[in-house]
Enzyme design. Structure first.
Site, short mmCIF file in Angstrom:
data_model
loop_
_atom_site.label_atom_id
_atom_site.label_comp_id
_atom_site.label_asym_id
_atom_site.label_seq_id
_atom_site.Cartn_x
_atom_site.Cartn_y
_atom_site.Cartn_z
N LYS A 115 0.68 -1.00 -0.07
CA LYS A 115 0.08 -0.15 -0.13
C LYS A 115 0.79 1.14 -0.03
CE LYS A 115 -4.19 -2.26 1.60
NZ LYS A 115 -3.81 -3.42 2.00
C1 PLP Z 1 -4.15 -4.48 1.50
C2 PLP Z 1 -3.35 -5.88 1.26
C3 PLP Z 1 -3.79 -6.93 0.35
C4 PLP Z 1 -4.95 -6.63 -0.39
O1 PLP Z 1 -5.18 -5.83 -1.46
P1 PLP Z 1 -6.28 -5.35 -2.30
O2 PLP Z 1 -6.01 -4.15 -3.29
O3 PLP Z 1 -7.39 -5.17 -1.09
O4 PLP Z 1 -6.67 -6.64 -3.17
C5 PLP Z 1 -3.01 -8.02 0.21
N1 PLP Z 1 -1.89 -8.17 1.18
C6 PLP Z 1 -1.50 -7.06 1.88
C7 PLP Z 1 -0.26 -7.42 2.45
C8 PLP Z 1 -2.26 -6.01 2.04
O5 PLP Z 1 -1.98 -5.02 3.08
#
Ligand code: PLP
Length: 453
Positions: free
Chosen positions: A111
Site C-alpha cells: 500500500k
Molecule cells: C491490502 C493488502 C492486500 C489486499 O489488497 P487489495 O488491493 O485489497 O486486493 C493484500 N496483501 C496485503 C499485505 C495488504 O496489505
C-alpha cells in the site's frame, strides 16, 4: 484528461479534483474518460527508465492538470522512502517462477506505493489551495499505517486513524503509534473494526463537520491509488526476460480487488500482460465470482492473512463498469441489486484473463514451508496465498504484498525462523503514543474539534 463516475450521475472532474473527492457524489468511483494506449514503441522507450521516471511517464498521461516539473518532483520524493534501489525488485526463483517484491516501502506492505504518492498529492493540494486538510480513516491494519506514513510530518495536514484497540498486531500498532510525528493521531477505539467504521460513517455523513475541517477519507477506492499501482505491473513487465513476459501469469493476493484491477487496467491500455490469478484467502467472494459468476457476500472469518479479510470488494465496481459495456445505468442496476439482496449472478462477462484460487488458514503454514524449502525464500502469509497451485501451463510472477517480518508468529510456526527488519526493530525502542477513545462518534468528533489543523 477527465475522470467520470462509474454511475454516470456526477460531473466529470480533472485529476486533482477526482483525487481530492475520493468517492463520487453519486456513490460511484472515478475512472478515466478514455484509457490511453501504450504502444510497442512506448514500451521500448520505457525499458531503460528508473522506477520514478517510469511512474512519471505513466501518470503524466492522467494528471494533465499538474505541471510536468511539479509532478516529476512529487513522484521523485514519493519513492525515495523505499529501501531497495529497484523500488519494486523482480526476483527470479526458477525458470518458471518469479516474485515481484512490493514491500520495500516505509511500512513494508504494497500500500506504500499508492499512499506515499497520495500523501504528496495532498500536501501539494494544500499548498496550491492555501488550505489545510484533515485525513480521517479506520483501519484493521495495513492501510492505516501506510496512510500515516504517507502524511508523516507534512505541513498543512493532520491524520486521524481509528483502529480497534488490542485487535491489530503489535507491530501494526507500533507502525501507527510510534511515529513521533505531531500531525499523526493513532486513536485506539474500544470495540471492533466495524464499530470504528460505523463511527466514521456517522462523522462523514455530517456535512457541516466535514466541510469545517476539510475532512478527507483514506480508502481503497481513491483513483490515485489505482493508477499508482498500475506502474509496478508495467515495471515488472519491462524487467522480465523477453521470452517470458508475454506469457507470464500475474498472481495477485487479493481482498479489495484494487491491486489486481490495476494490472487489468494496464492490460486494457495495450500493455500485453497475459493473465491474472485472483488469489484469495478463506474469505473467498472473488474466488467464487471468477469460478462460478456468482457474486455473493457472506460473513468475514478472521484469517492469517488479515489484510485480505474482506467480503465486499469496493473496487470491483470499476471492473463491473467495463464488464457491462461501460453502461452506467447497468452499473447502478447491478449495485442496487447487490445492495438489496447481497448477491448478483453474472450471465456472461469476460473471464478469459482471470483465474482464481482460494487458500484457507490450514494451508498457509504448509505453503510457507514449501516455498522456503524449495526456493529458500520466505513468503508472508498474504503472499503465501499466491503460491497456491501455480499454473502448470505458463510461468508465474507472484506479487509479494508484505514483508514476512510483519508476521513473525506465523512465519516462526511454519519454518522455525524469525524474520526481522531493521525498521521494525527500531520501532520497538520508540515510545508508543495512542489516544484511547470509546467507539462513539461524539467522542471522536470532540477529539477532532480539538486537534484538527
Ligand atoms: C491490502 C493488502 C492486500 C489486499 O489488497 P487489495 O488491493 O485489497 O486486493 C493484500 N496483501 C496485503 C499485505 C495488504 O496489505
Amino acid at each position: 484528461m477527465r475522470f467520470i463516475s462509474t454511475r454516470g450521475q456526477a460531473p466529470a472532474l480533472g485529476f486533482s479534483d477526482a483525487v481530492a473527492t475520493g468517492l463520487a457524489p453519486d456513490g460511484g468511483l472515478y475512472l478515466p474518460e478514455a484509457l490511453p494506449r501504450f504502444t510497442a514503441a512506448d514500451l521500448a522507450r520505457f525499458s531503460t527508465l528508473s522506477y520514478p521516471e517510469l511512474c512519471y511517464e505513466f501518470l503524466s498521461r492522467f494528471a494533465t492538470d499538474i505541471p510536468a516539473d511539479t509532478l516529476r518532483a512529487l513522484i521523485a520524493c514519493s519513492y525515495t522512502t523505499f529501501s531497495h534501489a529497484d523500488i519494486a525488485p523482480v526476483v527470479k526463483l526458477d525458470e518458471r517462477t518469479y516474485v515481484l517484491e512490493l514491500f520495500h516501502g516505509p511500512t513494508l506492505a504494497f500500500k506504500d506505493f499508492a499512499l506515499q504518492l497520495l500523501g504528496n498529492l495532498y500536501e501539494h493540494q494544500c499548498r496550491v489551495r492555501g488550505q489545510s486538510i484533515n485525513v480521517l480513516g479506520a483501519t484493521s491494519g495495513d492501510t492505516g499505517s501506510a496512510a500515516i506514513h504517507g502524511l508523516l510530518g507534512k505541513p498543512g495536514t493532520a491524520i486521524f486513524i481509528l483502529y480497534p484497540d488490542g485487535r491489530t498486531s503489535p507491530l501494526q500498532e507500533r507502525q501507527m503509534a510510534c511515529t513521533g510525528a505531531a500531525n499523526v493521531h493513532a486513536l485506539a477505539i474500544s470495540g471492533t473494526f466495524d464499530d470504528a467504521q460505523a463511527a466514521l460513517k456517522e462523522l462523514f455523513a455530517d456535512q457541516e463537520f466535514r466541510t469545517r475541517h476539510r475532512l478527507s477519507a483514506v480508502n481503497s477506492i481513491n483513483l490515485a491509488r489505482i493508477l499508482a499501482q498500475c506502474v509496478y505491473y508495467l515495471w515488472a513487465y519491462l524487467r522480465l526476460p523477453a521470452g517470458v513476459r508475454d506469457e507470464i501469469e500475474f498472481v495477485v493476493p487479493t481482498g479489495n480487488f484494487g491491486n489486481v484491477l490495476a494490472g487489468w487496467l494496464l492490460q486494457k491500455m495495450g500493455v500485453p500482460l497475459h493473465s491474472f490469478r485472483v488469489a484469495t484467502n478463506q474469505n473467498d467472494i472473488l474466488h467464487r465470482l471468477f469460478t462460478t459468476g456468482d457474486y455473493r457476500v457472506s460473513t468475514v472469518t478472521p484469517s492469517l492473512a488479515p489484510s485480505m479479510d474482506i467480503q465486499v470488494s469496493s473496487n470491483f465496481e470499476r471492473f463491473l463498469y467495463y464488464s457491462v459495456g461501460r453502461d452506467p445505468a447497468k452499473v447502478r442496476e447491478v449495485m442496487q441489486a447487490f445492495k438489496t439482496t447481497g448477491a448478483y449472478t453474472f450471465e456472461n462477462f469476460d473471464r478469459d484473463t482471470f483465474t482464481a484460487s482460494r487458500t484457507n488458514d490450514a494451508e498457509i503454514p504448509g505453503i510457507i514451508r514449501d516455498v522456503y524449502q524449495r526456493y529458500n525464500y520466505i513468503a508472508d502469509p498474504h503472499t503465501a496465498c499466491g503460491f497456491k497451485s501455480l499454473s502448470a501451463d505458463r510461468p508465474s510472477i507472484v506479487l509479494a504484498t508484505a514483508s514476512p517480518a510483519k508476521f513473525p508468529d506465523t512465519i516462526v510456526s511454519a519454518i522455525g525462523v524469525e524474520p526481522t527488519h531493521p525498521s521494525l526493530e527500531a520501532l520497538k525502542a520508540r515510545p508508543l503514543v495512542k489516544h484511547k477513545l470509546p467507539a462513539d462518534a461524539a467522542a471522536i468528533r470532540d477529539y477532532l474539534d480539538r486537534h484538527a489543523v
